[in-house]
Write an enzyme that holds these catalytic residues in place. Structure first.
Site, PDB file in Angstrom:
ATOM      1  N   TYR A 131      -7.322 -12.863   5.247  1.00  0.00           N
ATOM      2  CA  TYR A 131      -7.455 -14.250   5.079  1.00  0.00           C
ATOM      3  C   TYR A 131      -6.647 -14.819   5.637  1.00  0.00           C
ATOM      4  O   TYR A 131      -5.210 -15.476   6.306  1.00  0.00           O
ATOM      5  CB  TYR A 131      -7.432 -14.781   3.887  1.00  0.00           C
ATOM      6  CG  TYR A 131      -8.907 -14.161   2.651  1.00  0.00           C
ATOM      7  CD1 TYR A 131     -10.062 -14.487   2.668  1.00  0.00           C
ATOM      8  CD2 TYR A 131      -8.172 -13.172   1.604  1.00  0.00           C
ATOM      9  CE1 TYR A 131     -11.008 -13.649   1.907  1.00  0.00           C
ATOM     10  CE2 TYR A 131      -9.095 -12.828   0.912  1.00  0.00           C
ATOM     11  CZ  TYR A 131     -10.338 -13.402   0.808  1.00  0.00           C
ATOM     12  OH  TYR A 131     -11.486 -12.599   0.336  1.00  0.00           O
ATOM     13  N   TYR A 170      -7.707  -5.194   0.619  1.00  0.00           N
ATOM     14  CA  TYR A 170      -5.864  -6.600   0.499  1.00  0.00           C
ATOM     15  C   TYR A 170      -5.496  -6.195  -0.773  1.00  0.00           C
ATOM     16  O   TYR A 170      -5.996  -6.290  -1.744  1.00  0.00           O
ATOM     17  CB  TYR A 170      -6.415  -7.388   1.316  1.00  0.00           C
ATOM     18  CG  TYR A 170      -7.495  -9.133  -0.059  1.00  0.00           C
ATOM     19  CD1 TYR A 170      -6.799  -9.021  -0.927  1.00  0.00           C
ATOM     20  CD2 TYR A 170      -8.059  -8.782   0.733  1.00  0.00           C
ATOM     21  CE1 TYR A 170      -7.375  -9.695  -1.412  1.00  0.00           C
ATOM     22  CE2 TYR A 170      -9.496  -9.274  -0.165  1.00  0.00           C
ATOM     23  CZ  TYR A 170      -8.744 -10.091  -1.390  1.00  0.00           C
ATOM     24  OH  TYR A 170      -9.443 -10.695  -1.800  1.00  0.00           O
ATOM     25  N   ARG A 180      -7.536  -4.904  -3.931  1.00  0.00           N
ATOM     26  CA  ARG A 180      -8.834  -5.456  -3.803  1.00  0.00           C
ATOM     27  C   ARG A 180      -9.647  -4.088  -2.907  1.00  0.00           C
ATOM     28  O   ARG A 180      -9.303  -4.127  -2.305  1.00  0.00           O
ATOM     29  CB  ARG A 180      -8.680  -6.240  -3.543  1.00  0.00           C
ATOM     30  CG  ARG A 180      -8.014  -7.922  -4.762  1.00  0.00           C
ATOM     31  CD  ARG A 180      -8.930  -7.923  -5.533  1.00  0.00           C
ATOM     32  NE  ARG A 180     -10.070  -7.729  -5.915  1.00  0.00           N
ATOM     33  CZ  ARG A 180     -11.471  -8.166  -5.599  1.00  0.00           C
ATOM     34  NH1 ARG A 180     -11.560  -9.607  -5.195  1.00  0.00           N
ATOM     35  NH2 ARG A 180     -12.345  -7.820  -6.616  1.00  0.00           N
ATOM     36  N   HIS A 183     -14.932  -6.475   0.213  1.00  0.00           N
ATOM     37  CA  HIS A 183     -16.233  -7.044  -0.715  1.00  0.00           C
ATOM     38  C   HIS A 183     -15.826  -8.983   0.106  1.00  0.00           C
ATOM     39  O   HIS A 183     -14.493  -9.079   0.962  1.00  0.00           O
ATOM     40  CB  HIS A 183     -15.439  -8.163  -2.227  1.00  0.00           C
ATOM     41  CG  HIS A 183     -14.254  -8.936  -2.178  1.00  0.00           C
ATOM     42  ND1 HIS A 183     -12.358  -8.164  -2.078  1.00  0.00           N
ATOM     43  CD2 HIS A 183     -13.631 -10.022  -1.470  1.00  0.00           C
ATOM     44  CE1 HIS A 183     -11.858  -9.571  -2.139  1.00  0.00           C
ATOM     45  NE2 HIS A 183     -11.958 -10.334  -1.688  1.00  0.00           N
ATOM     46  N   HIS A 185     -16.529 -12.870  -0.377  1.00  0.00           N
ATOM     47  CA  HIS A 185     -17.316 -13.363  -1.318  1.00  0.00           C
ATOM     48  C   HIS A 185     -18.790 -14.107  -1.123  1.00  0.00           C
ATOM     49  O   HIS A 185     -19.238 -14.866   0.289  1.00  0.00           O
ATOM     50  CB  HIS A 185     -16.728 -14.907  -2.002  1.00  0.00           C
ATOM     51  CG  HIS A 185     -14.879 -14.287  -1.632  1.00  0.00           C
ATOM     52  ND1 HIS A 185     -14.987 -13.915  -3.471  1.00  0.00           N
ATOM     53  CD2 HIS A 185     -13.903 -13.627  -1.031  1.00  0.00           C
ATOM     54  CE1 HIS A 185     -13.313 -13.730  -3.491  1.00  0.00           C
ATOM     55  NE2 HIS A 185     -13.579 -13.156  -1.908  1.00  0.00           N
TER      56      HIS A 185
HETATM   57 FE   LIG Z   1     -11.395 -12.194  -2.070  1.00  0.00          FE
END
Ligand SMILES: [Fe+2]
Length: 265
Positions: A131, A170, A180, A183, A185
Site C-alpha cells: 500500500y 501481503y 492476506r 483483495h 476494499h
Molecule cells: Fe487490505
C-alpha cells in the site's frame, strides 16, 4: 480516502503460529455448524482475528439523527467526480506494473433492483502487495505509477466499473507468517454519509482463503463466497486486460457481508 488500518501491519509482536490460528478457525467453524443458525455478517469478536477484540465498541452506540448529521457533514455530488477516477492505471506518467484488469458489477438492493448514482470507492495494494501508506513498510516495492485508490458512480443499471491492477497478497502481523489473500476494499455511501458500508472483494481460487481470519470472520461459507468475484471472459478484452465481475447486494438474505463502520480508520 486512505487505506484502512484495519488489516495493516501493526507493531504488535507476532506470537501465534498459523497452525494455532488455523486450529482456532476450525474450532469456530465447528461451533458455527453446531449452532445451526445462519450468520452472514462478520463477527465483531472473532478470536483468530486478534485485533478484532480490541477494535469494536464495548458500549452501546449513540444513535444520531441522520438528517442532523448531514447538515454538518461533507457532501458530494455528481459534479465532484471525474470519470477518469475509475481508472487506477492512468493516475501517473507511466503504466503501473502488474496484471491490468477490469472489475465491474452491479449494486443491487435486497429485491434485486439496481442502485443508480451510488458512489463506489475502492482502495487496494499494488501488484507487489504494498500500500501507499506510512504504516505499510514491509519489504515490497511501492509502484510510482500506482496509488491504488479510485471511485465512480453507478449508472442507471446500477453498474460500476474500474480499470486497475490485480493486487498482490501481503503480510500482516496478526500472527507469525500471516498473509492476506489478494483483495480490493470497497466503500459504498448509500444516499448520504451516515449510510456508508465497507467490505472487501476477493479473487477466485486464492489459496490463502482458509488461512485468513479476516475473511473467516464471516462464518457462513455461502456468505464468504459472496465476497469472491468471478472471472468473466466477456469482461476480459483482447490484448488489454483480464476481467472480473462482482455484484454487491446491500440488504436481504443474499446481502454482501459488510464490515462494521467502527472498524474503519
Ligand atoms: Fe487490505
Amino acid at each position: 480516502m486512505l487505506p484502512t488500518v484495519a488489516d495493516m501491519p501493526s507493531s504488535d509482536t507476532a506470537l501465534d503460529s498459523q497452525a494455532e490460528i488455523s486450529r482456532e478457525i476450525l474450532k469456530a467453524r465447528e461451533e458455527y455448524a453446531a449452532a445451526g443458525v445462519v450468520e452472514t455478517q462478520p463477527r465483531l469478536d472473532y478470536e483468530p482475528y486478534r485485533s478484532s477484540i480490541l477494535r469494536h465498541p464495548t458500549k452501546d452506540l449513540h444513535h444520531a439523527d441522520p438528517e442532523g448529521v448531514e447538515r454538518l457533514a461533507p457532501c458530494f455530488g455528481h459534479l465532484d467526480l471525474d470519470p477518469v477516477e475509475a481508472d487506477l492505471t492512468i493516475q501517473h506518467s507511466g503504466d503501473p506494473v502488474g496484471e491490468r484488469m477490469v472489475v465491474t458489477g452491479r449494486v443491487l438492493d435486497g429485491d434485486g433492483r439496481p442502485v443508480a448514482g451510488q458512489l463506489v470507492e475502492i482502495w487496494q495494494a499494488n501488484a507487489a502487495g504494498r500500500y501507499v501508506h506510512k504504516r505499510d513498510q514491509h519489504h515490497a516495492p511501492v509502484d510510482p505509477n500506482f496509488t491504488g485508490v479510485g471511485r465512480c458512480l453507478t449508472d442507471d443499471d446500477g453498474t460500476y466499473r474500474f480499470v486497475t491492477i490485480k493486487p498482490g497478497p501481503y503480510p500482516w502481523r496478526n500472527h507469525h507468517n500471516a498473509w492476506r489473500p489478494a483483495h480490493i476494499h470497497f466503500s459504498l455511501f448509500g444516499t448520504d454519509f451516515t449510510q456508508r458500508m465497507v467490505t472487501q472483494m476477493y479473487f477466485p481460487g486464492d489459496p490463502l482463503f482458509d488461512l485468513d481470519p479476516i475473511l473467516q470472520a464471516v462464518r457462513d461459507q455461502r456468505a464468504r463466497d459472496r465476497l469472491v468475484a468471478a472471472y468473466d471472459h466477456d469482461v476480459t478484452s483482447h490484448e488489454w486486460s483480464t476481467g472480473y465481475r462482482w455484484d454487491i447486494v446491500l440488504t436481504g438474505s443474499h446481502g454482501t457481508p459488510m464490515e462494521e463502520p467502527e472498524e474503519e480508520a
